[in-house]
Design an enzyme around this catalytic site. Structure first.
Site, PDB file in Angstrom:
ATOM      1  N   LYS A   9       0.833  -1.200   0.000  1.00 50.41           N
ATOM      2  CA  LYS A   9       0.000   0.000   0.000  1.00 50.41           C
ATOM      3  C   LYS A   9       0.877   1.264   0.000  1.00 50.41           C
ATOM      4  O   LYS A   9       2.089   1.190   0.198  1.00 50.41           O
ATOM      5  CB  LYS A   9      -0.930  -0.032   1.208  1.00 50.41           C
ATOM      6  CG  LYS A   9      -1.914  -1.208   1.161  1.00 50.41           C
ATOM      7  CD  LYS A   9      -2.747  -1.261   2.428  1.00 50.41           C
ATOM      8  CE  LYS A   9      -3.712  -2.423   2.422  1.00 50.41           C
ATOM      9  NZ  LYS A   9      -4.495  -2.494   3.676  1.00 50.41           N
ATOM     10  N   TYR A  49     -12.123  -2.996  -3.778  1.00 46.66           N
ATOM     11  CA  TYR A  49     -12.696  -3.130  -2.438  1.00 46.66           C
ATOM     12  C   TYR A  49     -14.225  -3.184  -2.436  1.00 46.66           C
ATOM     13  O   TYR A  49     -14.849  -2.923  -1.407  1.00 46.66           O
ATOM     14  CB  TYR A  49     -12.219  -1.971  -1.553  1.00 46.66           C
ATOM     15  CG  TYR A  49     -10.777  -2.093  -1.129  1.00 46.66           C
ATOM     16  CD1 TYR A  49     -10.351  -3.146  -0.325  1.00 46.66           C
ATOM     17  CD2 TYR A  49      -9.832  -1.162  -1.529  1.00 46.66           C
ATOM     18  CE1 TYR A  49      -9.029  -3.269   0.076  1.00 46.66           C
ATOM     19  CE2 TYR A  49      -8.504  -1.267  -1.139  1.00 46.66           C
ATOM     20  CZ  TYR A  49      -8.117  -2.331  -0.330  1.00 46.66           C
ATOM     21  OH  TYR A  49      -6.803  -2.438   0.060  1.00 46.66           O
ATOM     22  N   PHE A  57     -15.846   2.304   6.895  1.00 47.24           N
ATOM     23  CA  PHE A  57     -14.475   2.726   6.591  1.00 47.24           C
ATOM     24  C   PHE A  57     -14.153   2.684   5.091  1.00 47.24           C
ATOM     25  O   PHE A  57     -13.035   2.990   4.692  1.00 47.24           O
ATOM     26  CB  PHE A  57     -13.464   1.871   7.361  1.00 47.24           C
ATOM     27  CG  PHE A  57     -13.577   0.384   7.101  1.00 47.24           C
ATOM     28  CD1 PHE A  57     -12.995  -0.196   5.981  1.00 47.24           C
ATOM     29  CD2 PHE A  57     -14.273  -0.426   7.983  1.00 47.24           C
ATOM     30  CE1 PHE A  57     -13.099  -1.561   5.745  1.00 47.24           C
ATOM     31  CE2 PHE A  57     -14.384  -1.797   7.755  1.00 47.24           C
ATOM     32  CZ  PHE A  57     -13.797  -2.357   6.627  1.00 47.24           C
ATOM     33  N   ARG A 102       3.331  -6.696   9.299  1.00 45.28           N
ATOM     34  CA  ARG A 102       2.590  -5.701  10.092  1.00 45.28           C
ATOM     35  C   ARG A 102       3.074  -5.651  11.537  1.00 45.28           C
ATOM     36  O   ARG A 102       3.117  -4.583  12.137  1.00 45.28           O
ATOM     37  CB  ARG A 102       1.099  -5.995  10.033  1.00 45.28           C
ATOM     38  CG  ARG A 102       0.506  -5.716   8.659  1.00 45.28           C
ATOM     39  CD  ARG A 102      -0.947  -6.094   8.605  1.00 45.28           C
ATOM     40  NE  ARG A 102      -1.557  -5.751   7.334  1.00 45.28           N
ATOM     41  CZ  ARG A 102      -2.596  -6.389   6.818  1.00 45.28           C
ATOM     42  NH1 ARG A 102      -3.144  -7.403   7.489  1.00 45.28           N
ATOM     43  NH2 ARG A 102      -3.094  -6.021   5.654  1.00 45.28           N
ATOM     44  N   ASN A 112      -1.677  -0.029   7.416  1.00 52.03           N
ATOM     45  CA  ASN A 112      -1.130  -1.350   7.724  1.00 52.03           C
ATOM     46  C   ASN A 112      -0.273  -1.953   6.608  1.00 52.03           C
ATOM     47  O   ASN A 112      -0.071  -3.151   6.546  1.00 52.03           O
ATOM     48  CB  ASN A 112      -2.229  -2.307   8.180  1.00 52.03           C
ATOM     49  CG  ASN A 112      -3.244  -2.620   7.106  1.00 52.03           C
ATOM     50  OD1 ASN A 112      -3.105  -2.240   5.953  1.00 52.03           O
ATOM     51  ND2 ASN A 112      -4.289  -3.329   7.490  1.00 52.03           N
ATOM     52  N   HIS A 115      -1.597  -5.511   1.581  1.00 55.59           N
ATOM     53  CA  HIS A 115      -2.831  -6.284   1.373  1.00 55.59           C
ATOM     54  C   HIS A 115      -2.444  -7.644   0.825  1.00 55.59           C
ATOM     55  O   HIS A 115      -1.546  -7.752  -0.018  1.00 55.59           O
ATOM     56  CB  HIS A 115      -3.744  -5.578   0.368  1.00 55.59           C
ATOM     57  CG  HIS A 115      -4.823  -6.472  -0.172  1.00 55.59           C
ATOM     58  ND1 HIS A 115      -6.020  -6.653   0.477  1.00 55.59           N
ATOM     59  CD2 HIS A 115      -4.870  -7.253  -1.282  1.00 55.59           C
ATOM     60  CE1 HIS A 115      -6.755  -7.500  -0.210  1.00 55.59           C
ATOM     61  NE2 HIS A 115      -6.081  -7.879  -1.289  1.00 55.59           N
ATOM     62  N   GLU A 126      -8.732 -11.009  -7.754  1.00 62.48           N
ATOM     63  CA  GLU A 126      -7.830  -9.857  -7.651  1.00 62.48           C
ATOM     64  C   GLU A 126      -6.741  -9.894  -8.722  1.00 62.48           C
ATOM     65  O   GLU A 126      -6.409  -8.864  -9.318  1.00 62.48           O
ATOM     66  CB  GLU A 126      -7.219  -9.789  -6.250  1.00 62.48           C
ATOM     67  CG  GLU A 126      -8.247  -9.442  -5.193  1.00 62.48           C
ATOM     68  CD  GLU A 126      -7.735  -9.566  -3.768  1.00 62.48           C
ATOM     69  OE1 GLU A 126      -8.343  -8.937  -2.887  1.00 62.48           O
ATOM     70  OE2 GLU A 126      -6.749 -10.286  -3.510  1.00 62.48           O
TER      71      GLU A 126
END
Length: 148
Positions: A9, A49, A57, A102, A112, A115, A126
Site C-alpha cells: 500500500k 474493495y 471505513f 505488520r 497497515n 494487502h 484480484e
C-alpha cells in the site's frame, strides 16, 4: 501451484519497505510472477474493495489506496494464500505477531502497509483485476531445492 495477490500500500511504498517485503516472500521460497508500480484511480480502488463498500471505513480505505503509488504483485507457491497471510500478519497491527510484516512495521490499522488475498477465490479475482494481461510464466532454477 497456488497464486496470491499482494499489494504494498502507499504507506509501505513511501516508507521504503518494498525491498524488505519482496525479500520476505522470496526467502520463504515463493516465486514472483507479476509486479508493477502504479497509481490507482478511484473507480479501480472502489472495484478492488467492492466487497467492503457497505462498511463505514470504505471511503477512507479508497482515499488511502489512491493517496500514492502501490506495488501490485502476484506470488506463486504451495499454500501461498494462507502462508502469505501469516507472513503479512493480522489486519490490526497491534494483533500481529513480531516477525510478521505488520507486526514489525505497522502501528495503525488504517496504515497497515500491505494487502494479501484472503482466499484462493479472491486471489483469482484480484489477479484478474490487477493483471488483466496475465503474469509471467517461468520457474526458478531453485524450485527443486524448495519443493519435493
Amino acid at each position: 501451484m497456488e497464486q496470491t495477490f499482494i499489494m504494498i500500500k502507499p504507506d509501505g511504498v513511501q516508507r521504503g519497505l518494498v525491498g524488505e517485503i519482496i525479500s520476505r516472500f522470496e526467502k520463504k521460497g515463493f516465486s514472483l510472477k507479476g509486479l508493477k508500480l502504479m497509481s490507482v484511480e478511484r473507480p479501480f480502488a472502489e472495484k478492488h474493495y467492492e466487497d467492503l463498500s457497505s462498511k463505514p471505513f470504505f471511503n477512507g480505505l479508497v482515499e488511502y489506496i489512491i493517496s500514492g503509488p502501490v506495488i501490485a504483485m502476484v506470488w506463486e507457491g504451495k499454500n501461498v494464500v494462507t502462508t502469505g497471510r501469516k507472513i503479512i500478519g493480522a489486519t490490526n497491527p497491534s494483533d500481529s505477531d513480531p516477525g510478521t510484516i505488520r507486526g514489525d512495521f505497522a502501528i495503525e490499522i488504517g496504515r497497515n502497509i500491505i494487502h494479501g488475498s484472503d482466499a484462493v477465490e479472491s486471489a483469482k479475482k484480484e489477479i484478474a483485476l490487477w493483471f488483466p494481461d496475465g503474469t509471467v510464466n517461468w520457474q526458478s532454477s531453485l524450485h527443486h531445492w524448495i519443493y519435493e
